[in-house]
Design a protein around this motif. Structure first.
Motif, PDB file in Angstrom:
ATOM      1  N   VAL A  88       3.979  -1.349  -0.876  1.00  0.00           N
ATOM      2  CA  VAL A  88       3.347  -1.572  -2.172  1.00  0.00           C
ATOM      3  C   VAL A  88       2.994  -0.217  -2.777  1.00  0.00           C
ATOM      4  N   ALA A  90      -1.608  -6.487  -2.779  1.00  0.00           N
ATOM      5  CA  ALA A  90      -1.484  -5.793  -4.064  1.00  0.00           C
ATOM      6  C   ALA A  90      -2.796  -5.849  -4.843  1.00  0.00           C
ATOM      7  N   ALA A  95      -0.764  -2.644   2.970  1.00  0.00           N
ATOM      8  CA  ALA A  95      -0.005  -2.419   1.735  1.00  0.00           C
ATOM      9  C   ALA A  95       1.097  -1.394   1.972  1.00  0.00           C
ATOM     10  N   VAL A 128       1.288   1.708  -6.044  1.00  0.00           N
ATOM     11  CA  VAL A 128       0.448   1.549  -7.233  1.00  0.00           C
ATOM     12  C   VAL A 128       0.612   2.770  -8.124  1.00  0.00           C
ATOM     13  N   ALA A 157       1.449  -2.497  -9.626  1.00  0.00           N
ATOM     14  CA  ALA A 157       1.777  -2.490  -8.206  1.00  0.00           C
ATOM     15  C   ALA A 157       3.208  -2.987  -8.070  1.00  0.00           C
TER      16      ALA A 157
END
Length: 351
Positions: free
Chosen positions: A205, A288, A200, A207, A255
């Motif tokens: 990515v 994700a 990720a 979050v 995300a």
């Protein structure tokens, strides 16, 4: 208020018709049962009529059942034809469901312990059946019951008990922080966590947590993506739930890759219980999903939550993350005629 079988019976159509202390006295520490949760539920299920039945003895509340008269229900059946047929029936003849509002997979039935348990159940079902007939309901359904709610319990006729597939899952939280949670996982699960985190990161990515839902238009597209992938019926109340989530304990998880939303989920709950709902994903953005799941667990631990519910499906993944099966896939139902009773049995075998 009227008398029946030794109880004083109150029927209400809004939680605001009932004293909050009376309501929460029965709710106690049960999840998704509080006055606050039902105010939220009534906002979300604005197209469904609530029918609340409360039993009193000597002016003290002893039992409660919360029903929703609905003309749409996103049943977990993959057949589009079957969904259309069910939808046509519901538009003509609604269903009276006993449950906590908005897809929490929780019963709306609260009964006292012995000695008046059976009498309270009989009274509630009789009153509910009368309400179902008055509103020309096709079915009266008590769903999301536990095994102990059905086995050896004298459910009166015409209610028929049955079992559905797809029980829910739950993670009982006993760790002081996320790092201690990771330590309890198996070696392979910890390895998966590190791999997911690193992949990720390679994809950038990110979050984030939010107190209210953001980017609703983009989020709804991703939520519908997940429903389509799993051949699930669209949740008709999804947007209303997102718009009103601030009425209860909720955290909106997103995300993103750059400015692009690639995943989302609503961590929402009541008291010390949370449930992760409305997962949305861009399937072109790998990893994700796992980052949202890990963040939901981290958030629940940091917020002092005792139980995180994960719903049904993806059982192998959830088991590796420490979730256990619930036993909330029992129902009892009654139909307004023999043909619908037969159809109900056939439909329950498909769910």
């Amino acid at each position: 208020m009227f008398s029946s079988s030794g109880f004083e019976v109150q029927i209400a159509h809004s939680v605001e018709e009932i004293d909050p202390e009376v309501w929460d006295c029965l709710a106690a520490n049960r999840p998704f049962a509080s006055y606050r949760w039902y105010r939220f539920g009534e906002k979300v299920l604005a197209d469904s009529q609530p029918i609340y039945i409360i039993l009193f003895q000597q002016k003290e509340p002893v039992a409660r059942a919360t029903f929703w008269l609905t003309r749409q229900e996103p049943l977990p059946i993959s057949s589009e034809l079957a969904r259309r047929l069910v939808g046509a029936v519901l538009r003509r003849w609604p269903v009276l469901f006993c449950r906590s509002p908005w897809r929490t997979e929780t019963t709306g039935l609260i009964l006292p312990d012995s000695p008046c348990h059976d009498e309270a159940l009989t009274t509630i079902t009789q009153v509910a059946w009368e309400q179902a007939r008055q509103h020309q309901a096709s079915f009266l359904v008590f769903d999301y019951l536990e095994y102990s709610d059905v086995e050896g319990v004298p459910w009166p006729e015409p209610l028929v008990p049955t079992t559905l597939s797809g029980p829910g899952t739950r993670l009982t939280i006993t760790w002081p922080d996320f790092e201690n949670y990771l330590k309890h996982l198996s070696k392979s699960a910890r390895k998966d966590y590190r791999r997911h985190r690193n992949r990720a990161a390679d994809l950038n990515v990110r979050v984030s947590r939010h107190p209210t839902a953001t980017l609703l238009g983009e989020a709804m597209v991703l939520i519908r993506n997940v429903e389509k992938r799993h051949q699930a019926a669209p949740d008709p109340w999804a947007r209303l739930a997102l718009e009103n989530a601030g009425m209860v304990d909720a955290t909106w998880l997103t995300a993103e890759i750059g400015e692009r939303l690639v995943g989302c989920g609503l961590l929402i709950g009541d008291g010390k219980t949370r449930i992760l709902k409305l997962m949305g994903l861009d399937y072109d953005a790998r990893y994700a999903y796992f980052q949202l799941i890990y963040e939901a667990i981290r958030c629940a631990i940091e917020d002092g939550v005792q139980v995180l519910r994960g719903g049904s499906g993806s059982y192998e993944i959830k088991q590796r993350l420490g979730f256990e099966l619930e036993h909330n896939n029992y129902i009892t139902f009654a139909a307004s005629n023999r043909a619908l009773r037969w159809a109900g049995r056939q439909l329950s075998a498909m769910i």
